[in-house]
Design an enzyme around this catalytic site. Structure first.
Site, short mmCIF file in Angstrom:
data_model
loop_
_atom_site.label_atom_id
_atom_site.label_comp_id
_atom_site.label_asym_id
_atom_site.label_seq_id
_atom_site.Cartn_x
_atom_site.Cartn_y
_atom_site.Cartn_z
N SER A 14 0.82 -1.21 0.00
CA SER A 14 0.00 0.00 0.00
C SER A 14 0.86 1.27 0.00
CB SER A 14 -0.91 0.01 1.23
OG SER A 14 -1.45 1.30 1.39
N SER A 16 -0.56 4.22 0.58
CA SER A 16 -1.21 5.22 1.43
C SER A 16 -0.58 5.39 2.81
CB SER A 16 -2.69 4.87 1.60
OG SER A 16 -3.32 4.86 0.36
N LYS A 64 -13.96 -1.46 -3.98
CA LYS A 64 -14.49 -0.14 -4.35
C LYS A 64 -15.98 -0.17 -4.73
CE LYS A 64 -10.10 1.90 -5.84
NZ LYS A 64 -9.39 2.64 -6.88
N ASN A 85 -13.91 5.21 -3.29
CA ASN A 85 -12.56 4.94 -2.80
C ASN A 85 -12.22 5.76 -1.55
OD1 ASN A 85 -12.24 7.38 -4.31
ND2 ASN A 85 -10.04 7.04 -4.27
N ASP A 104 -10.68 9.21 -6.92
CA ASP A 104 -9.85 8.81 -8.08
C ASP A 104 -10.15 9.75 -9.24
OD1 ASP A 104 -8.53 6.63 -6.99
OD2 ASP A 104 -10.04 5.18 -7.65
N GLY A 127 -9.05 -1.29 -20.83
CA GLY A 127 -9.53 -1.96 -19.62
C GLY A 127 -10.91 -1.45 -19.23
N GLY A 130 -12.74 -1.14 -12.39
CA GLY A 130 -13.18 -0.04 -11.53
C GLY A 130 -12.58 1.31 -11.93
N TYR A 208 1.70 3.48 -11.27
CA TYR A 208 2.76 4.38 -10.77
C TYR A 208 4.01 3.61 -10.36
CZ TYR A 208 0.10 2.79 -6.78
OH TYR A 208 -0.58 1.99 -5.89
P1 NAP Z 1 -9.40 -3.92 -12.13
O1 NAP Z 1 -10.77 -3.65 -11.64
O2 NAP Z 1 -8.72 -5.21 -11.81
O3 NAP Z 1 -9.52 -3.67 -13.73
C1 NAP Z 1 -8.52 -3.69 -14.62
C2 NAP Z 1 -9.09 -4.01 -16.02
O4 NAP Z 1 -7.97 -4.26 -16.81
C3 NAP Z 1 -9.94 -5.28 -16.08
O5 NAP Z 1 -11.29 -5.02 -15.90
C4 NAP Z 1 -9.62 -5.82 -17.46
O6 NAP Z 1 -10.51 -5.28 -18.46
C5 NAP Z 1 -8.23 -5.31 -17.72
N1 NAP Z 1 -7.25 -6.38 -17.49
C6 NAP Z 1 -7.03 -7.08 -16.35
N2 NAP Z 1 -6.06 -7.98 -16.53
C7 NAP Z 1 -5.66 -7.87 -17.82
C8 NAP Z 1 -4.71 -8.55 -18.62
N3 NAP Z 1 -3.94 -9.56 -18.14
N4 NAP Z 1 -4.58 -8.18 -19.92
C9 NAP Z 1 -5.34 -7.17 -20.44
N5 NAP Z 1 -6.26 -6.51 -19.72
C10 NAP Z 1 -6.42 -6.85 -18.43
O7 NAP Z 1 -8.38 -2.83 -11.64
P2 NAP Z 1 -8.68 -1.29 -11.36
O8 NAP Z 1 -9.11 -1.10 -9.96
O9 NAP Z 1 -9.54 -0.77 -12.45
O10 NAP Z 1 -7.20 -0.70 -11.45
C11 NAP Z 1 -6.49 -0.78 -12.66
C12 NAP Z 1 -5.09 -0.18 -12.54
O11 NAP Z 1 -5.18 1.19 -12.22
C13 NAP Z 1 -4.23 -0.82 -11.44
O12 NAP Z 1 -2.93 -0.95 -11.93
C14 NAP Z 1 -4.27 0.20 -10.32
O13 NAP Z 1 -3.12 0.17 -9.50
C15 NAP Z 1 -4.35 1.50 -11.11
N6 NAP Z 1 -4.98 2.61 -10.35
C16 NAP Z 1 -4.22 3.71 -10.15
C17 NAP Z 1 -4.77 4.79 -9.48
C18 NAP Z 1 -3.93 6.02 -9.27
O14 NAP Z 1 -4.30 6.86 -8.42
N7 NAP Z 1 -2.86 6.18 -10.00
C19 NAP Z 1 -6.09 4.74 -9.00
C20 NAP Z 1 -6.84 3.59 -9.24
C21 NAP Z 1 -6.26 2.52 -9.92
P3 NAP Z 1 -11.08 -6.23 -19.63
O15 NAP Z 1 -11.53 -7.47 -18.95
O16 NAP Z 1 -12.19 -5.44 -20.21
O17 NAP Z 1 -9.95 -6.48 -20.59
#
Ligand code: NAP
Length: 246
Positions: A14, A16, A64, A85, A104, A127, A130, A208
Site C-alpha cells: 500500500s 497510502s 471499491k 474509494n 480517483d 480496460g 473499476g 505508478y
Molecule cells: P481492475 O478492476 O482489476 O480492472 C482492470 C481491467 O484491466 C480489467 O477489468 C480488465 O478489463 C483489464 N485487465 C485485467 N487484466 C488484464 C490482462 N492480463 N490483460 C489485459 N487486460 C487486463 O483494476 P482497477 O481497480 O480498475 O485498477 C487498474 C489499474 O489502475 C491498477 O494498476 C491500479 O493500481 C491502477 N490505479 C491507479 C490509481 C492512481 O491513483 N494512479 C487509481 C486507481 C487505480 P477487460 O476485462 O475489459 O480487458
C-alpha cells in the site's frame, strides 16, 4: 487521537500508509494516525468502523464497488461512477454515518487537464475495471469522446485486435487502466500497434510502480507524450484528506 486508514486486500504494497505517515510528519499533524486494515471479505468492515476515533477510510482493490451497500450515503459523483474509494465517518447523535466519495476521478481530472491539447478530443480507455469508470466519467465531463478497449467484445467495447492505423490516428489520448506492466510483471504492456503513435499522442498510465511502464516506454519510442499515475495517486489522497477534515 484521530484515526484514518485503508481497507483492501492485499495491502502489503500500500502506498497510502507511508504517504500519510510522511504527510503528518511534514505538516506537523500530531493528532492523527493512519492504519492499514487488510480485509479479504468486505463484511469485515463492520468490525473496523466501530472504533470511535476512526474518521475516514480509503478503499482500494477489491472493495471499491462492494463497499457501497455498507454506506448510509453516497456522493452524487461516486454514485454515477459506481465506485467509492473514500469514506467519511461521522457520528450524528451517537449514530454512525458513513458517506462514500470517489476521489480517483478528482486525481485523474486534475492531473490530466494540464496535459491536454486542443486536439485531444478522442480517446481510448484500455480496460473496463473499476478505475476505467472514473476515467470515463472525467472524459465525459471534459467532452472527450472515448472507446473502451477490452479483451472481451461487447456492445460498449472493442478488442485489441481491432485496433489499427486509423483508430490509433483518430484517438490521440490513450489511457491505460489495466494492471499490465505493474510491478513485479514489468515486461507486460497492452497489445497496441504502437508503431502508429505520433508526437501528438498522449499516453497516460494509471500505474505508478514502475514510474515508466513498458506501455509508456513504447510511447516514448514513437515520440508520444507520456505520463504515469503518481500525481493522480497523490491528488486522490489529498482530496480524501480534505473530505475527512471538512
Ligand atoms: P481492475 O478492476 O482489476 O480492472 C482492470 C481491467 O484491466 C480489467 O477489468 C480488465 O478489463 C483489464 N485487465 C485485467 N487484466 C488484464 C490482462 N492480463 N490483460 C489485459 N487486460 C487486463 O483494476 P482497477 O481497480 O480498475 O485498477 C487498474 C489499474 O489502475 C491498477 O494498476 C491500479 O493500481 C491502477 N490505479 C491507479 C490509481 C492512481 O491513483 N494512479 C487509481 C486507481 C487505480 P477487460 O476485462 O475489459 O480487458
Amino acid at each position: 487521537m484521530r484515526l484514518f486508514g485503508i481497507i483492501g486486500y492485499p495491502l502489503s504494497h500500500s502506498f497510502s500508509k507511508p504517504y500519510f505517515h510522511n504527510k503528518f510528519a511534514k505538516e506537523n499533524i500530531t493528532d492523527a494516525e493512519y492504519h492499514v486494515f487488510p480485509i479479504e471479505n468486505i463484511n469485515d468492515i463492520k468490525t473496523i468502523i466501530n472504533k470511535p476515533e476512526l474518521l475516514g477510510l480509503s478503499v482500494t482493490i477489491p472493495h471499491k464497488q462492494a463497499v457501497i451497500p455498507f454506506l448510509d450515503e453516497v456522493d452524487e459523483t461516486a454514485l454515477k461512477i459506481g465506485a467509492v474509494n473514500c469514506i467519511k465517518i461521522s457520528h450524528h447523535n451517537n449514530k454512525l454515518h458513513l458517506k462514500g466519495f470517489n476521489t480517483d476521478c478528482i486525481g485523474f481530472e486534475e492531473s490530466l487537464k494540464p496535459l491536454l491539447k486542443p486536439y485531444h478530443t478522442q480517446a481510448l480507455i484500455l480496460g473496463t475495471g473499476g478505475a476505467s469508470k472514473a476515467v470515463a466519467y472525467v472524459l465525459n465531463k471534459l467532452n472527450i469522446e472515448f472507446l473502451f478497449v477490452s479483451r472481451t467484445k461487447s456492445a460498449d467495447t472493442i478488442t485489441y485486435d481491432e485496433l489499427n492505423k486509423e483508430s490509433i490516428a483518430h484517438n490521440l489520448l490513450i489511457v491505460n487502466t489495466t494492471p499490465l506492466g505493474m510491478y513485479p510483471k514489468v515486461n507486460f504492456a497492452p497489445l497496441l500497434p504502437y508503431q502508429y503513435l505520433t508526437e501528438k499522442h498522449l499516453l497516460y498510465d494509471l500505474i505508478y510502480n514502475p514510474a515508466e511502464t513498458e506501455f509508456l516506454k513504447q510511447g516514448k519510442l514513437y515520440n508520444a507524450t507520456t505520463y504515469n499515475g503518481e500525481k493522480m495517486l497523490h491528488l486522490q489522497a489529498e482530496a480524501a484528506w480534505e473530505i475527512w477534515n471538512d
